[in-house]
Every structure is written in C-alpha cells, then in structure tokens.
Motif scaffolding. Structure first.
Motif, short mmCIF file in Angstrom:
data_model
loop_
_atom_site.label_atom_id
_atom_site.label_comp_id
_atom_site.label_asym_id
_atom_site.label_seq_id
_atom_site.Cartn_x
_atom_site.Cartn_y
_atom_site.Cartn_z
N LYS A 29 0.81 -1.22 0.00
CA LYS A 29 0.00 0.00 0.00
C LYS A 29 0.84 1.26 0.00
O LYS A 29 0.44 2.28 -0.54
CB LYS A 29 -0.93 0.00 1.20
N GLY A 30 2.01 1.23 0.65
CA GLY A 30 2.88 2.39 0.71
C GLY A 30 2.60 3.24 1.94
O GLY A 30 1.51 3.23 2.49
N VAL A 31 3.64 3.94 2.38
CA VAL A 31 3.55 4.83 3.52
C VAL A 31 4.26 6.12 3.16
O VAL A 31 5.34 6.10 2.58
CB VAL A 31 4.22 4.21 4.77
N ALA A 32 3.66 7.25 3.48
CA ALA A 32 4.28 8.55 3.25
C ALA A 32 4.37 9.28 4.59
O ALA A 32 3.39 9.38 5.31
CB ALA A 32 3.48 9.36 2.25
N LEU A 55 7.79 5.12 1.49
CA LEU A 55 8.23 3.74 1.57
C LEU A 55 7.19 2.86 0.91
O LEU A 55 6.05 2.78 1.37
CB LEU A 55 8.43 3.32 3.03
N CYS A 56 7.58 2.23 -0.20
CA CYS A 56 6.68 1.32 -0.90
C CYS A 56 7.51 0.46 -1.84
O CYS A 56 8.68 0.71 -2.05
CB CYS A 56 5.60 2.07 -1.66
N ALA A 61 4.97 2.03 -6.45
CA ALA A 61 5.40 3.36 -6.87
C ALA A 61 5.03 3.61 -8.33
O ALA A 61 4.53 4.68 -8.69
CB ALA A 61 6.90 3.51 -6.67
N ARG A 62 5.27 2.64 -9.19
CA ARG A 62 4.92 2.80 -10.61
C ARG A 62 3.41 2.91 -10.79
O ARG A 62 2.92 3.68 -11.61
CB ARG A 62 5.47 1.63 -11.41
N LEU A 66 4.78 7.41 -9.27
CA LEU A 66 6.05 7.95 -8.77
C LEU A 66 7.16 7.59 -9.75
O LEU A 66 7.11 6.55 -10.41
CB LEU A 66 6.39 7.37 -7.40
N VAL A 67 8.16 8.44 -9.85
CA VAL A 67 9.29 8.18 -10.72
C VAL A 67 10.22 7.21 -10.01
O VAL A 67 10.68 7.48 -8.90
CB VAL A 67 10.04 9.49 -11.06
#
Length: 83
Positions: A29-32, A55-56, A61-62, A66-67
């Motif tokens: 899921k990712g964390v910001a 953090l993912c 990210a893709r 996100l780049v």
C-alpha cells in the motif's frame, strides 16, 4: 480454560500481525511520512530540515505514478571487457 476464554484467545491471535505481514502491507500500500525539524538557539532558527519519506515497493510506486530510477547497469571488472 473455559470455552469462552479459548474463543477470545483465538480471536486475539487472528488480530495479531507479524512483522512479515506488516512489512508486506506497507510495501503493497505504501507509507508517506512528512516532518519538519528546526534547530534553534536563543530563539534564532539555525537549521531547518524539511523531510519527506515514501516507503513502498517499486511496483506500487509505478502504479501510483512515482518516478522510479532504473536499476544500475552491471559493471565489468577493471581490466576485463564485456563478454
């Protein structure tokens, strides 16, 4: 142990989360995180740090746009050419 206690213990065990499962969820899921740090002396701001951390996994990210940098190219050892 009564039947009710055993049932409560099983429910609690199903709600617990292992480190591996937590890491899998974070990467999927990712964390910001975002934060600011200001170092000051006598009410005079000396250093300001603006921090942003994502953090993912690269797949996540893709997916969210996100780049993601390309993986590094394999290096050849000095004195040896590529085969």
């Amino acid at each position: 142990m009564s039947e009710g206690d055993a049932k409560l213990e099983q429910e609690g065990a199903s709600e617990s989360l292992s480190l591996c499962e937590a890491l899998d969820r974070v990467l999927h899921k990712g964390v910001a995180l975002r934060g600011d740090i200001v170092l000051s002396v006598a009410d005079v701001d000396l250093v300001y740090l603006g921090l942003q951390l994502v953090l993912c996994s690269t797949e996540t990210a893709r997916r969210v746009g996100l780049v993601v940098p390309a993986p590094p190219h394999p290096r050849t050892e000095p004195g040896r050419g590529a085969k």
